[in-house]
Design an enzyme around this catalytic site. Structure first.
Site, PDB file in Angstrom:
ATOM      1  N   HIS A 191      39.166  43.537  50.166  1.00 36.98           N
ATOM      2  CA  HIS A 191      40.199  42.583  49.616  1.00 36.98           C
ATOM      3  C   HIS A 191      41.541  43.229  50.489  1.00 36.98           C
ATOM      4  O   HIS A 191      41.792  44.280  50.323  1.00 36.98           O
ATOM      5  CB  HIS A 191      40.220  42.906  48.259  1.00 36.98           C
ATOM      6  CG  HIS A 191      41.369  42.172  47.560  1.00 36.98           C
ATOM      7  ND1 HIS A 191      41.756  42.335  46.335  1.00 36.98           N
ATOM      8  CD2 HIS A 191      42.511  41.290  48.020  1.00 36.98           C
ATOM      9  CE1 HIS A 191      42.947  41.734  45.956  1.00 36.98           C
ATOM     10  NE2 HIS A 191      43.138  41.109  46.874  1.00 36.98           N
ATOM     11  N   MET A 208      45.237  48.418  50.781  1.00 37.90           N
ATOM     12  CA  MET A 208      46.746  48.035  50.675  1.00 37.90           C
ATOM     13  C   MET A 208      47.658  48.619  51.637  1.00 37.90           C
ATOM     14  O   MET A 208      47.434  50.089  51.913  1.00 37.90           O
ATOM     15  CB  MET A 208      47.040  48.703  49.139  1.00 37.90           C
ATOM     16  CG  MET A 208      45.971  48.016  48.186  1.00 37.90           C
ATOM     17  SD  MET A 208      46.808  48.943  46.587  1.00 37.90           S
ATOM     18  CE  MET A 208      45.272  48.136  45.431  1.00 37.90           C
ATOM     19  N   MET A 221      45.012  43.603  50.809  1.00 39.37           N
ATOM     20  CA  MET A 221      46.457  43.048  50.284  1.00 39.37           C
ATOM     21  C   MET A 221      47.365  43.891  51.411  1.00 39.37           C
ATOM     22  O   MET A 221      47.955  44.876  51.280  1.00 39.37           O
ATOM     23  CB  MET A 221      46.613  44.082  49.012  1.00 39.37           C
ATOM     24  CG  MET A 221      45.752  43.236  47.859  1.00 39.37           C
ATOM     25  SD  MET A 221      45.370  44.125  46.542  1.00 39.37           S
ATOM     26  CE  MET A 221      43.940  45.193  47.077  1.00 39.37           C
ATOM     27  N   ASP A 279      39.616  47.598  47.976  1.00 32.86           N
ATOM     28  CA  ASP A 279      40.739  47.224  48.205  1.00 32.86           C
ATOM     29  C   ASP A 279      41.790  47.964  49.166  1.00 32.86           C
ATOM     30  O   ASP A 279      42.068  48.986  48.826  1.00 32.86           O
ATOM     31  CB  ASP A 279      41.504  47.642  46.629  1.00 32.86           C
ATOM     32  CG  ASP A 279      41.066  46.676  45.451  1.00 32.86           C
ATOM     33  OD1 ASP A 279      40.609  46.829  44.563  1.00 32.86           O
ATOM     34  OD2 ASP A 279      41.137  45.365  45.585  1.00 32.86           O
ATOM     35  N   MET A 336      43.845  36.464  41.319  1.00 28.08           N
ATOM     36  CA  MET A 336      44.293  37.592  40.831  1.00 28.08           C
ATOM     37  C   MET A 336      44.671  37.651  39.481  1.00 28.08           C
ATOM     38  O   MET A 336      45.425  36.955  39.169  1.00 28.08           O
ATOM     39  CB  MET A 336      45.302  38.301  41.697  1.00 28.08           C
ATOM     40  CG  MET A 336      45.087  38.695  43.033  1.00 28.08           C
ATOM     41  SD  MET A 336      43.854  40.118  43.193  1.00 28.08           S
ATOM     42  CE  MET A 336      44.601  41.444  42.322  1.00 28.08           C
ATOM     43  N   ASP A 387      40.110  39.372  39.585  1.00 28.85           N
ATOM     44  CA  ASP A 387      40.155  40.633  40.014  1.00 28.85           C
ATOM     45  C   ASP A 387      41.518  41.372  39.034  1.00 28.85           C
ATOM     46  O   ASP A 387      42.434  40.817  39.484  1.00 28.85           O
ATOM     47  CB  ASP A 387      40.477  40.730  41.411  1.00 28.85           C
ATOM     48  CG  ASP A 387      40.735  42.115  42.062  1.00 28.85           C
ATOM     49  OD1 ASP A 387      40.985  42.150  43.294  1.00 28.85           O
ATOM     50  OD2 ASP A 387      40.408  43.134  41.467  1.00 28.85           O
ATOM     51  N   GLY A 388      41.167  42.467  38.149  1.00 27.04           N
ATOM     52  CA  GLY A 388      42.316  42.887  37.695  1.00 27.04           C
ATOM     53  C   GLY A 388      42.135  42.815  36.039  1.00 27.04           C
ATOM     54  O   GLY A 388      42.328  41.949  35.700  1.00 27.04           O
ATOM     55  N   GLY A 389      42.031  44.167  35.429  1.00 29.56           N
ATOM     56  CA  GLY A 389      41.844  43.856  34.029  1.00 29.56           C
ATOM     57  C   GLY A 389      40.639  43.448  33.570  1.00 29.56           C
ATOM     58  O   GLY A 389      40.842  42.721  32.375  1.00 29.56           O
ATOM     59  N   HIS A 438      33.507  46.091  45.879  1.00 28.98           N
ATOM     60  CA  HIS A 438      34.871  45.733  46.263  1.00 28.98           C
ATOM     61  C   HIS A 438      35.706  46.807  46.830  1.00 28.98           C
ATOM     62  O   HIS A 438      35.838  47.855  46.048  1.00 28.98           O
ATOM     63  CB  HIS A 438      35.536  45.142  45.021  1.00 28.98           C
ATOM     64  CG  HIS A 438      36.962  44.411  44.961  1.00 28.98           C
ATOM     65  ND1 HIS A 438      36.660  42.844  45.405  1.00 28.98           N
ATOM     66  CD2 HIS A 438      38.131  44.836  44.884  1.00 28.98           C
ATOM     67  CE1 HIS A 438      38.154  42.715  45.611  1.00 28.98           C
ATOM     68  NE2 HIS A 438      39.032  43.627  45.016  1.00 28.98           N
ATOM     69  N   SER A 489      35.287  48.142  41.834  1.00 28.87           N
ATOM     70  CA  SER A 489      36.361  48.404  42.893  1.00 28.87           C
ATOM     71  C   SER A 489      36.483  49.741  42.907  1.00 28.87           C
ATOM     72  O   SER A 489      36.682  50.516  42.056  1.00 28.87           O
ATOM     73  CB  SER A 489      37.819  48.054  42.223  1.00 28.87           C
ATOM     74  OG  SER A 489      38.817  48.115  43.011  1.00 28.87           O
TER      75      SER A 489
HETATM   76  C1  DX5 Z   1      44.484  45.642  42.323  1.00 26.57           C
HETATM   77  C2  DX5 Z   1      42.971  45.462  42.943  1.00 26.57           C
HETATM   78  C3  DX5 Z   1      41.971  45.260  41.810  1.00 26.57           C
HETATM   79  C4  DX5 Z   1      41.959  46.658  40.861  1.00 26.57           C
HETATM   80  C5  DX5 Z   1      41.189  46.525  39.764  1.00 26.57           C
HETATM   81  O1  DX5 Z   1      45.366  45.251  43.335  1.00 26.57           O
HETATM   82  O2  DX5 Z   1      42.869  44.412  43.663  1.00 26.57           O
HETATM   83  O3  DX5 Z   1      40.678  45.394  42.269  1.00 26.57           O
HETATM   84  O4  DX5 Z   1      41.348  47.585  41.577  1.00 26.57           O
HETATM   85  O5  DX5 Z   1      41.481  47.389  39.028  1.00 26.57           O
HETATM   86  P1  DX5 Z   1      40.978  47.485  37.329  1.00 26.57           P
HETATM   87  O6  DX5 Z   1      39.804  46.674  37.130  1.00 26.57           O
HETATM   88  O7  DX5 Z   1      41.201  48.882  37.031  1.00 26.57           O
HETATM   89  O8  DX5 Z   1      42.126  46.435  36.730  1.00 26.57           O
HETATM   90 ZN    ZN Z   2      40.843  43.708  44.639  1.00 22.87          ZN
END
Ligand code: DX5
Ligand code: ZN
Length: 224
Positions: free
Chosen positions: A69, A40, A71, A38, A142, A181-183, A36, A11
């Site tokens: 992605h 926002m 958001m 992101d 997510m 996606d995330g963590g 990826h 990402s």
């Molecule tokens: C959060 C994003 C994720 C984020 C992932 O809203 O959609 O893609 O960048 O970040 P990590 O991998 O650091 O949790």
């Molecule tokens: Zn994302």
């Protein structure tokens, strides 16, 4: 590539934006196929990242598959700008506000020759995606609250949903990818894989370590 092919998706949110071209190359150099991005808007999520111009910038740097992605609210209002900027997949959130509708937006993305995805916030049940399962190439579950990288993996809130999405897909002969996606780290990616994921978005776990080749090798090994 099928929905069984495991891929690591760095990402860009976690990259050093003062060196975008070098950070994109960092991913390319270790065999990354999907990147990826992101987007926002500061309204759908409590953060602002970048828009179509960043997608266009990255498009000029690489032939990797760009997984965008969104958001954002009103993704249908903006989607053509991301199509023209060079996105290969565009994922929209079922929870966002639309001028038209989720379904019309998905069909518009596909009519433009791009892949289309639906994203679900951790609080949103899989059932919210059911009206769209025939119009998507991927379902993004997510595993953190959208808006920021570096958050902890939300296992109990999201893994049952991921498994339900896999079971429904397989029971109905559908082919959508399952993306998390995330963590996502070497200790959480195997959990997501065991529940059906094949696309693993890695922000901090990919761009954090200085030895990118080693980080990629470890991440790939834990989802192989
Ligand atoms: C959060 C994003 C994720 C984020 C992932 O809203 O959609 O893609 O960048 O970040 P990590 O991998 O650091 O949790
Ligand atoms: Zn994302």
């Amino acid at each position: 590539m099928t929905h069984e092919t495991p891929l690591i998706l760095p990402s860009l949110l976690a990259a050093d934006w003062s060196r975008v071209a070098a950070e994109v190359k960092r991913a390319e150099d270790v065999g990354v196929q999907w990147l990826h991005l992101d987007v926002m808007d500061g309204a759908f999520v409590d953060n602002i990242s970048f828009g179509p111009q960043m997608v266009q910038t990255v498009r000029k740097c690489t032939s990797m598959f760009l997984d965008v992605h969104l958001m954002i609210h009103r993704p249908d209002h903006y989607v053509d700008r991301f199509i023209h900027a060079g996105a290969d997949n565009i994922t929209i959130h079922v929870e966002a506000r639309y001028d038209s509708s989720v379904l019309e937006t998905l069909r518009h993305i596909r009519a433009a020759g791009k892949q289309a995805g639906i994203a679900l916030h951790p609080d949103t049940p899989f059932e919210a995606a059911l009206p769209y399962v025939n119009d998507i190439d991927l379902l993004l579950v997510m595993t953190v609250v959208p808006g920021f990288g570096g958050q902890p993996f939300m296992e109990k809130e999201t893994m049952p949903k991921l498994a339900a999405a896999r079971d429904y897909r397989d029971a109905h002969g559908l082919k959508y990818h399952l993306e998390v996606d995330g963590g996502i780290y070497t200790h959480t990616a195997p959990i997501a894989k065991a529940h059906g994921a094949n696309l693993f978005v890695c922000g901090t776990s990919f761009y954090g370590p200085s030895d990118t080749a080693a980080a990629m090798a470890e991440l790939k090994a834990c989802v192989a």
